[in-house]
Design an enzyme around this catalytic site. Sequence first.
Site, PDB file in Angstrom:
ATOM      1  N   ASN A 102     -13.285  15.415  -0.142  1.00  0.00           N
ATOM      2  CA  ASN A 102     -13.964  14.151  -0.425  1.00  0.00           C
ATOM      3  C   ASN A 102     -15.463  14.387  -0.314  1.00  0.00           C
ATOM      4  O   ASN A 102     -15.907  15.126   0.562  1.00  0.00           O
ATOM      5  CB  ASN A 102     -13.512  13.091   0.593  1.00  0.00           C
ATOM      6  CG  ASN A 102     -14.064  11.726   0.287  1.00  0.00           C
ATOM      7  OD1 ASN A 102     -14.412  11.424  -0.852  1.00  0.00           O
ATOM      8  ND2 ASN A 102     -14.160  10.881   1.294  1.00  0.00           N
ATOM      9  N   THR A 103     -16.218  13.790  -1.193  1.00  0.00           N
ATOM     10  CA  THR A 103     -17.675  13.903  -1.108  1.00  0.00           C
ATOM     11  C   THR A 103     -18.268  12.544  -0.752  1.00  0.00           C
ATOM     12  O   THR A 103     -17.796  11.506  -1.223  1.00  0.00           O
ATOM     13  CB  THR A 103     -18.265  14.475  -2.418  1.00  0.00           C
ATOM     14  OG1 THR A 103     -19.674  14.487  -2.302  1.00  0.00           O
ATOM     15  CG2 THR A 103     -17.851  13.690  -3.644  1.00  0.00           C
ATOM     16  N   HIS A 104     -19.272  12.581   0.119  1.00  0.00           N
ATOM     17  CA  HIS A 104     -19.828  11.328   0.642  1.00  0.00           C
ATOM     18  C   HIS A 104     -21.359  11.406   0.616  1.00  0.00           C
ATOM     19  O   HIS A 104     -21.934  12.423   1.017  1.00  0.00           O
ATOM     20  CB  HIS A 104     -19.336  11.115   2.080  1.00  0.00           C
ATOM     21  CG  HIS A 104     -19.827   9.841   2.664  1.00  0.00           C
ATOM     22  ND1 HIS A 104     -19.367   8.598   2.258  1.00  0.00           N
ATOM     23  CD2 HIS A 104     -20.775   9.597   3.600  1.00  0.00           C
ATOM     24  CE1 HIS A 104     -19.996   7.656   2.933  1.00  0.00           C
ATOM     25  NE2 HIS A 104     -20.854   8.233   3.750  1.00  0.00           N
ATOM     26  N   ARG A 145       0.839  -1.203   0.000  1.00  0.00           N
ATOM     27  CA  ARG A 145       0.000   0.000   0.000  1.00  0.00           C
ATOM     28  C   ARG A 145       0.875   1.255   0.000  1.00  0.00           C
ATOM     29  O   ARG A 145       0.559   2.252  -0.657  1.00  0.00           O
ATOM     30  CB  ARG A 145      -0.891  -0.034   1.250  1.00  0.00           C
ATOM     31  CG  ARG A 145      -1.833   1.126   1.392  1.00  0.00           C
ATOM     32  CD  ARG A 145      -3.094   0.829   0.639  1.00  0.00           C
ATOM     33  NE  ARG A 145      -4.010   1.941   0.627  1.00  0.00           N
ATOM     34  CZ  ARG A 145      -5.310   1.813   0.409  1.00  0.00           C
ATOM     35  NH1 ARG A 145      -5.836   0.621   0.200  1.00  0.00           N
ATOM     36  NH2 ARG A 145      -6.102   2.847   0.373  1.00  0.00           N
ATOM     37  N   GLY A 172      -8.557   8.702   7.855  1.00  0.00           N
ATOM     38  CA  GLY A 172      -9.629   7.810   8.265  1.00  0.00           C
ATOM     39  C   GLY A 172     -10.652   7.626   7.157  1.00  0.00           C
ATOM     40  O   GLY A 172     -10.527   8.161   6.057  1.00  0.00           O
ATOM     41  N   ASP A 176     -13.862   8.635   5.856  1.00  0.00           N
ATOM     42  CA  ASP A 176     -14.870   9.697   5.904  1.00  0.00           C
ATOM     43  C   ASP A 176     -14.893  10.410   7.256  1.00  0.00           C
ATOM     44  O   ASP A 176     -15.955  10.808   7.748  1.00  0.00           O
ATOM     45  CB  ASP A 176     -16.268   9.135   5.566  1.00  0.00           C
ATOM     46  CG  ASP A 176     -16.306   8.539   4.178  1.00  0.00           C
ATOM     47  OD1 ASP A 176     -15.684   9.104   3.266  1.00  0.00           O
ATOM     48  OD2 ASP A 176     -16.949   7.480   3.988  1.00  0.00           O
ATOM     49  N   ILE A 227      -8.825   5.130   0.133  1.00  0.00           N
ATOM     50  CA  ILE A 227      -8.332   6.100   1.110  1.00  0.00           C
ATOM     51  C   ILE A 227      -6.945   6.533   0.656  1.00  0.00           C
ATOM     52  O   ILE A 227      -6.100   5.681   0.351  1.00  0.00           O
ATOM     53  CB  ILE A 227      -8.231   5.448   2.517  1.00  0.00           C
ATOM     54  CG1 ILE A 227      -9.567   4.837   2.934  1.00  0.00           C
ATOM     55  CG2 ILE A 227      -7.710   6.453   3.534  1.00  0.00           C
ATOM     56  CD1 ILE A 227     -10.641   5.812   3.249  1.00  0.00           C
ATOM     57  N   LEU A 228      -6.716   7.817   0.606  1.00  0.00           N
ATOM     58  CA  LEU A 228      -5.394   8.312   0.206  1.00  0.00           C
ATOM     59  C   LEU A 228      -4.465   8.329   1.417  1.00  0.00           C
ATOM     60  O   LEU A 228      -4.888   8.604   2.541  1.00  0.00           O
ATOM     61  CB  LEU A 228      -5.524   9.708  -0.392  1.00  0.00           C
ATOM     62  CG  LEU A 228      -6.258   9.718  -1.738  1.00  0.00           C
ATOM     63  CD1 LEU A 228      -6.811  11.104  -2.040  1.00  0.00           C
ATOM     64  CD2 LEU A 228      -5.334   9.243  -2.865  1.00  0.00           C
ATOM     65  N   ASP A 263      -8.944  13.028   5.536  1.00  0.00           N
ATOM     66  CA  ASP A 263      -7.801  12.665   6.373  1.00  0.00           C
ATOM     67  C   ASP A 263      -7.568  11.167   6.180  1.00  0.00           C
ATOM     68  O   ASP A 263      -8.143  10.572   5.271  1.00  0.00           O
ATOM     69  CB  ASP A 263      -8.002  13.090   7.836  1.00  0.00           C
ATOM     70  CG  ASP A 263      -9.166  12.365   8.505  1.00  0.00           C
ATOM     71  OD1 ASP A 263      -9.688  11.378   7.916  1.00  0.00           O
ATOM     72  OD2 ASP A 263      -9.551  12.760   9.616  1.00  0.00           O
TER      73      ASP A 263
HETATM   74  C1  GRF Z   1     -21.078   9.728  -5.135  1.00  0.00           C
HETATM   75  O1  GRF Z   1     -22.338   9.650  -4.517  1.00  0.00           O
HETATM   76  C2  GRF Z   1     -19.968   9.686  -4.130  1.00  0.00           C
HETATM   77  O2  GRF Z   1     -20.237  10.428  -2.983  1.00  0.00           O
HETATM   78  C3  GRF Z   1     -19.914   8.214  -3.822  1.00  0.00           C
HETATM   79  O3  GRF Z   1     -20.039   7.604  -5.073  1.00  0.00           O
HETATM   80  C4  GRF Z   1     -20.782   8.458  -5.925  1.00  0.00           C
HETATM   81  C5  GRF Z   1     -19.934   8.740  -7.129  1.00  0.00           C
HETATM   82  O4  GRF Z   1     -20.719   9.160  -8.183  1.00  0.00           O
HETATM   83  N1  GRF Z   1     -18.723   7.849  -3.101  1.00  0.00           N
HETATM   84  P1  GRF Z   1     -20.073   9.642  -9.549  1.00  0.00           P
HETATM   85  O5  GRF Z   1     -18.980   8.642  -9.951  1.00  0.00           O
HETATM   86  O6  GRF Z   1     -19.510  11.030  -9.347  1.00  0.00           O
HETATM   87  O7  GRF Z   1     -21.210   9.646 -10.526  1.00  0.00           O
END
Ligand code: GRF
Length: 211
Positions: free
Chosen positions: A110-112, A70, A146, A148, A97-98, A144
């Site tokens: 990061n978007t969740h 890794r 972890g 999310d 995870i980076l 970070d």
């Molecule tokens: C998003 O909902 C993201 O938060 C999640 O996977 C989805 C990715 O969607 N981890 P896309 O590849 O941007 O269409």
Amino acid sequence: MRVSKAGRLVVLVSGSGTNLQALLDASADPSYGARVVAVGADRDGIEGLARAERAHIPTFVEKLGDYATRAEWDAAIAARIAEYEPDLVVSAGFMKILGQPTLNAFPVLNTHPALLPSFPGAHGVRDALAHGVKVTGCTVILADEGVDSGPIIAQEAVPVLPDDDETVLHERIKTVERRLLVDIVGRMVREGWTVSGRIVRIGNETGGEST
Ligand code: GRF
């Protein structure tokens, strides 16, 4: 931190890349203040890479399985990202995870697809649905090490409707998520941001004080 000129974004993807597409579309307007300079992935053959190619954005792929450890993958992907000198790295549906080599070198968003700290991990939508919540949403964080767990930058709520399955609910969340991500990335590069412990402020935000 403040970004001068158009902020340079490296976007990381693992799948369909609709969040990437939203950033590409937004950055067509110079007043947005940011542009995607490269797209990285941890696998081949995904629509996210095809979107980048159609937009004539350079791409790179670093597969974890191609490295003995890794740590070697962490170093390799950090080096690929660094080639593009980003002001911000955006992990948009990137399912890894980076490690420290990337996190120490660049701010990473990061978007969740859930309201963190509830339902972190790879199945945030499924887990929220299984728990029976009536409201879920999306969260943009500073990544970070972890899962999310980084400081929260922005969140938006999305209702869970009685007949939702994972696909339907995820699509409803993603509609909001794309708008939120585009808004936050643009504001961060245009207005700058500060981090104090877990509190992230964009521009001159003063927090929740009433006036
Ligand atoms: C998003 O909902 C993201 O938060 C999640 O996977 C989805 C990715 O969607 N981890 P896309 O590849 O941007 O269409």
